[in-house]
Design a protein around this motif. Structure first.
Motif, PDB file in Angstrom:
ATOM      1  N   LEU A 316       0.847  -1.199   0.000  1.00 17.75           N
ATOM      2  CA  LEU A 316       0.000   0.000   0.000  1.00 17.75           C
ATOM      3  C   LEU A 316       0.882   1.250   0.000  1.00 17.75           C
ATOM      4  N   GLY A 317       1.914   1.233   0.856  1.00 22.49           N
ATOM      5  CA  GLY A 317       2.838   2.372   0.935  1.00 22.49           C
ATOM      6  C   GLY A 317       3.514   2.643  -0.399  1.00 22.49           C
ATOM      7  N   ARG A 318       3.922   1.591  -1.095  1.00 19.95           N
ATOM      8  CA  ARG A 318       4.596   1.797  -2.386  1.00 19.95           C
ATOM      9  C   ARG A 318       3.647   2.398  -3.416  1.00 19.95           C
ATOM     10  N   LEU A 319       2.394   1.950  -3.388  1.00 18.10           N
ATOM     11  CA  LEU A 319       1.444   2.440  -4.398  1.00 18.10           C
ATOM     12  C   LEU A 319       0.955   3.854  -4.128  1.00 18.10           C
ATOM     13  N   ILE A 320       0.743   4.207  -2.847  1.00 20.51           N
ATOM     14  CA  ILE A 320       0.134   5.525  -2.593  1.00 20.51           C
ATOM     15  C   ILE A 320       1.019   6.482  -1.812  1.00 20.51           C
ATOM     16  N   GLY A 321       2.175   6.021  -1.291  1.00 19.51           N
ATOM     17  CA  GLY A 321       3.050   6.894  -0.490  1.00 19.51           C
ATOM     18  C   GLY A 321       3.487   8.118  -1.278  1.00 19.51           C
ATOM     19  N   ARG A 322       3.503   9.279  -0.605  1.00 24.47           N
ATOM     20  CA  ARG A 322       3.863  10.520  -1.302  1.00 24.47           C
ATOM     21  C   ARG A 322       5.291  10.483  -1.837  1.00 24.47           C
ATOM     22  N   ASP A 323       6.179   9.825  -1.078  1.00 29.45           N
ATOM     23  CA  ASP A 323       7.579   9.772  -1.520  1.00 29.45           C
ATOM     24  C   ASP A 323       7.821   8.572  -2.434  1.00 29.45           C
ATOM     25  N   GLN A 324       6.761   7.828  -2.739  1.00 30.11           N
ATOM     26  CA  GLN A 324       6.918   6.668  -3.629  1.00 30.11           C
ATOM     27  C   GLN A 324       6.060   6.874  -4.884  1.00 30.11           C
ATOM     28  N   MET A 325       5.402   5.801  -5.363  1.00 24.03           N
ATOM     29  CA  MET A 325       4.662   5.976  -6.618  1.00 24.03           C
ATOM     30  C   MET A 325       3.464   6.917  -6.472  1.00 24.03           C
ATOM     31  N   GLY A 326       3.007   7.118  -5.232  1.00 26.29           N
ATOM     32  CA  GLY A 326       1.795   7.901  -4.982  1.00 26.29           C
ATOM     33  C   GLY A 326       1.794   9.267  -5.630  1.00 26.29           C
ATOM     34  N   SER A 327       2.951   9.949  -5.629  1.00 25.28           N
ATOM     35  CA  SER A 327       2.937  11.260  -6.266  1.00 25.28           C
ATOM     36  C   SER A 327       3.800  11.314  -7.536  1.00 25.28           C
ATOM     37  N   LEU A 328       4.698  10.365  -7.724  1.00 25.44           N
ATOM     38  CA  LEU A 328       5.492  10.351  -8.962  1.00 25.44           C
ATOM     39  C   LEU A 328       4.628   9.981 -10.159  1.00 25.44           C
ATOM     40  N   PHE A 329       3.663   9.111  -9.925  1.00 29.24           N
ATOM     41  CA  PHE A 329       2.788   8.674 -11.012  1.00 29.24           C
ATOM     42  C   PHE A 329       1.523   9.512 -11.027  1.00 29.24           C
ATOM     43  N   LYS A 330       1.075   9.816 -12.249  1.00 27.11           N
ATOM     44  CA  LYS A 330      -0.109  10.658 -12.427  1.00 27.11           C
ATOM     45  C   LYS A 330      -1.189   9.881 -13.164  1.00 27.11           C
ATOM     46  N   VAL A 331      -2.421  10.324 -12.974  1.00 26.17           N
ATOM     47  CA  VAL A 331      -3.572   9.657 -13.586  1.00 26.17           C
ATOM     48  C   VAL A 331      -4.448  10.701 -14.272  1.00 26.17           C
ATOM     49  N   ALA A 332      -4.924  10.387 -15.462  1.00 29.74           N
ATOM     50  CA  ALA A 332      -5.871  11.271 -16.146  1.00 29.74           C
ATOM     51  C   ALA A 332      -6.828  10.421 -16.963  1.00 29.74           C
ATOM     52  N   CYS A 333      -8.013  10.982 -17.206  1.00 29.75           N
ATOM     53  CA  CYS A 333      -9.024  10.250 -17.985  1.00 29.75           C
ATOM     54  C   CYS A 333      -9.492  11.111 -19.152  1.00 29.75           C
ATOM     55  N   VAL A 334      -9.556  10.479 -20.328  1.00 24.53           N
ATOM     56  CA  VAL A 334     -10.113  11.098 -21.530  1.00 24.53           C
ATOM     57  C   VAL A 334     -11.479  10.448 -21.718  1.00 24.53           C
ATOM     58  N   HIS A 335     -12.549  11.272 -21.804  1.00 27.55           N
ATOM     59  CA  HIS A 335     -13.879  10.650 -21.808  1.00 27.55           C
ATOM     60  C   HIS A 335     -14.840  11.348 -22.754  1.00 27.55           C
ATOM     61  N   GLU A 336     -15.956  10.700 -23.004  1.00 29.46           N
ATOM     62  CA  GLU A 336     -16.949  11.288 -23.898  1.00 29.46           C
ATOM     63  C   GLU A 336     -17.528  12.549 -23.238  1.00 29.46           C
ATOM     64  N   PRO A 337     -17.929  13.513 -24.038  1.00 32.91           N
ATOM     65  CA  PRO A 337     -18.434  14.759 -23.478  1.00 32.91           C
ATOM     66  C   PRO A 337     -19.618  14.514 -22.538  1.00 32.91           C
ATOM     67  N   GLY A 338     -19.605  15.232 -21.403  1.00 32.39           N
ATOM     68  CA  GLY A 338     -20.731  15.168 -20.472  1.00 32.39           C
ATOM     69  C   GLY A 338     -20.650  14.050 -19.457  1.00 32.39           C
ATOM     70  N   PHE A 339     -19.635  13.214 -19.535  1.00 31.45           N
ATOM     71  CA  PHE A 339     -19.508  12.064 -18.632  1.00 31.45           C
ATOM     72  C   PHE A 339     -18.666  12.459 -17.420  1.00 31.45           C
ATOM     73  N   THR A 340     -18.968  11.846 -16.254  1.00 28.89           N
ATOM     74  CA  THR A 340     -18.135  12.087 -15.069  1.00 28.89           C
ATOM     75  C   THR A 340     -17.487  10.777 -14.640  1.00 28.89           C
ATOM     76  N   PRO A 341     -16.193  10.608 -14.908  1.00 32.03           N
ATOM     77  CA  PRO A 341     -15.540   9.352 -14.514  1.00 32.03           C
ATOM     78  C   PRO A 341     -15.309   9.305 -13.002  1.00 32.03           C
ATOM     79  N   PRO A 342     -15.402   8.118 -12.397  1.00 33.62           N
ATOM     80  CA  PRO A 342     -15.153   8.008 -10.958  1.00 33.62           C
ATOM     81  C   PRO A 342     -13.669   8.206 -10.625  1.00 33.62           C
ATOM     82  N   GLY A 343     -13.399   8.630  -9.406  1.00 35.57           N
ATOM     83  CA  GLY A 343     -12.025   8.649  -8.904  1.00 35.57           C
ATOM     84  C   GLY A 343     -11.304   9.985  -8.988  1.00 35.57           C
ATOM     85  N   PHE A 344     -11.953  11.008  -9.573  1.00 36.12           N
ATOM     86  CA  PHE A 344     -11.222  12.261  -9.791  1.00 36.12           C
ATOM     87  C   PHE A 344     -11.690  13.406  -8.897  1.00 36.12           C
ATOM     88  N   THR A 345     -12.678  13.124  -8.031  1.00 35.68           N
ATOM     89  CA  THR A 345     -13.141  14.219  -7.141  1.00 35.68           C
ATOM     90  C   THR A 345     -13.081  13.766  -5.697  1.00 35.68           C
TER      91      THR A 345
END
Ligand code: SAH
Length: 345
Positions: A316-345
């Protein structure tokens, strides 16, 4: 003759090549490219990615995909993975997504993969999967007969980049050439230093792919999730060769090391937007996985198997730790207009 010697000999005859051409040869040369011949993923290989750190990663992406499907109204969909590695993430994803009634039955899976050894690994790992699976060489070949849900972890960082040397008003492309001993070296187009105080990177391949993806998602519908090493924009020289979990010069062992660059998410997302799709803000991997409930999933795993509690905590620490992958890796979603993808708010 090694791939490095072959590239150097060819440069000796026909001149320097762009960093993008060099990357493409190192990764995909049919006879000696890293992914064409012997990609080694995982703890005992050259590099480790999130799906190999913990099953929780693929499971949460499976639940994300099922939630997207539900929010789309539960249509027949095509679940696409770009660069599926050894198939671990898709296997975890499909197992977890069985918890959403009807989702797996509504899915056809398309894997976009150029590497034939990795296709073999994927087909072995997914042999018992409860869905129809097809393989494609390129994104453009995937049938667009139904809305798409696309997953891509550490795929964009393989797309070739080009580099420019910037030095007090001087700005010229950095190429891969040969030095006086006929070994590979960076050279500048104007014959000056190839190591200016600043290196800028740009990726025509990333921009082109962003545009195509944006157009398809806008037309066919659905959502595409990208997780990668990178940020708002490219900064400095980020070309990185990794072998046996250690960084090395890109010229040390061409074809025997993985070769990647930071992803300029802004350029990628802007291209998708220009072609009619909508995009989310860029989030840290730690933020995204927390929003999907990774901490509760870790607690459930700990309770089910108290002997592995420490291990799950470390994962868990490796995946979400601020000094580990948690902040080095970024996430973004490209989606159809008007859609709200989960996980971004
Ligand atoms: N997603 C996996 C593997 C990441 S390694 C994981 O997280 O473990 C990069 C993957 O992208 C490999 O499967 C590689 O073969 C694939 N790949 C690289 N360049 C590609 C390209 N141009 N087209 C399709 N697949 C590519």
């Amino acid at each position: 003759m090694t791939l490095g010697e072959r590239i150097a000999a060819s440069i000796g005859q026909t001149g320097p090549i762009t960093v993008a051409e060099f990357m493409t040869l190192c990764l995909h040369d049919p006879l000696a490219g890293y992914y064409s011949v012997s990609p080694r993923l995982g703890e005992r290989g050259d590099f480790i990615t999130a799906p190999h750190i913990s099953q929780m990663f693929g499971e949460l992406l499976g639940l994300w995909a099922a939630d997207v499907w539900r929010r789309l109204g539960g249509p027949l969909i095509r679940l696409v993975e770009l660069g599926p590695g050894d198939g671990t993430m898709m296997a975890d994803c499909l197992r977890a997504a069985r918890a959403a009634p009807g989702f797996v039955e509504a899915c056809e899976v398309s894997l976009v993969e150029t590497s034939s050894p990795l296709r073999d690994a994927q087909s072995e790992r997914l042999a018992g999967a409860p869905v129809a699976i097809s393989w494609w060489n390129r994104w453009d070949e995937v049938p667009v007969d139904r809305p798409l849900i696309v997953l891509a972890n550490e795929f964009l960082d393989c797309l070739p980049i080009r580099q420019t040397v910037c030095d007090h008003g001087r700005s010229c492309e950095r190429y891969v050439g040969v030095d006086a001993r006929a070994t590979l070296a960076f050279v500048a187009a104007d014959g000056g230093s190839a190591d200016g105080p600043q290196i800028k990177e740009w990726s025509p391949a990333l921009k082109d792919f962003g545009g195509r993806l944006g157009r398809t998602i806008a037309q066919t519908g659905g959502a595409a999730l990208f997780i990668d090493y990178g940020g708002e924009s490219a900064s400095g020289d980020t070309l990185q060769a990794v072998r046996n979990h250690c960084r090395e010069s890109p010229f040390a062992n061409p074809g025997l090391a993985d070769l990647t660059a930071h992803v300029d998410f802004t350029a990628f997302l802007d291209a998708a937007k220009l072609n009619g799709a909508q995009v989310t803000d860029l989030k840290d991997q730690g933020f995204f996985l927390r929003a999907l409930g990774i901490e509760a999933r870790a607690d459930a795993l700990r309770q089910a198997n108290p002997g592995r509690s420490d291990l799950v905590g470390r994962q868990l620490g490796r995946l979400i730790g601020r000094d580990q992958m948690g902040s080095l890796f970024k996430v973004a979603c490209v989606h159809e207009p008007g859609f709200t993808p989960p996980g971004f708010t």
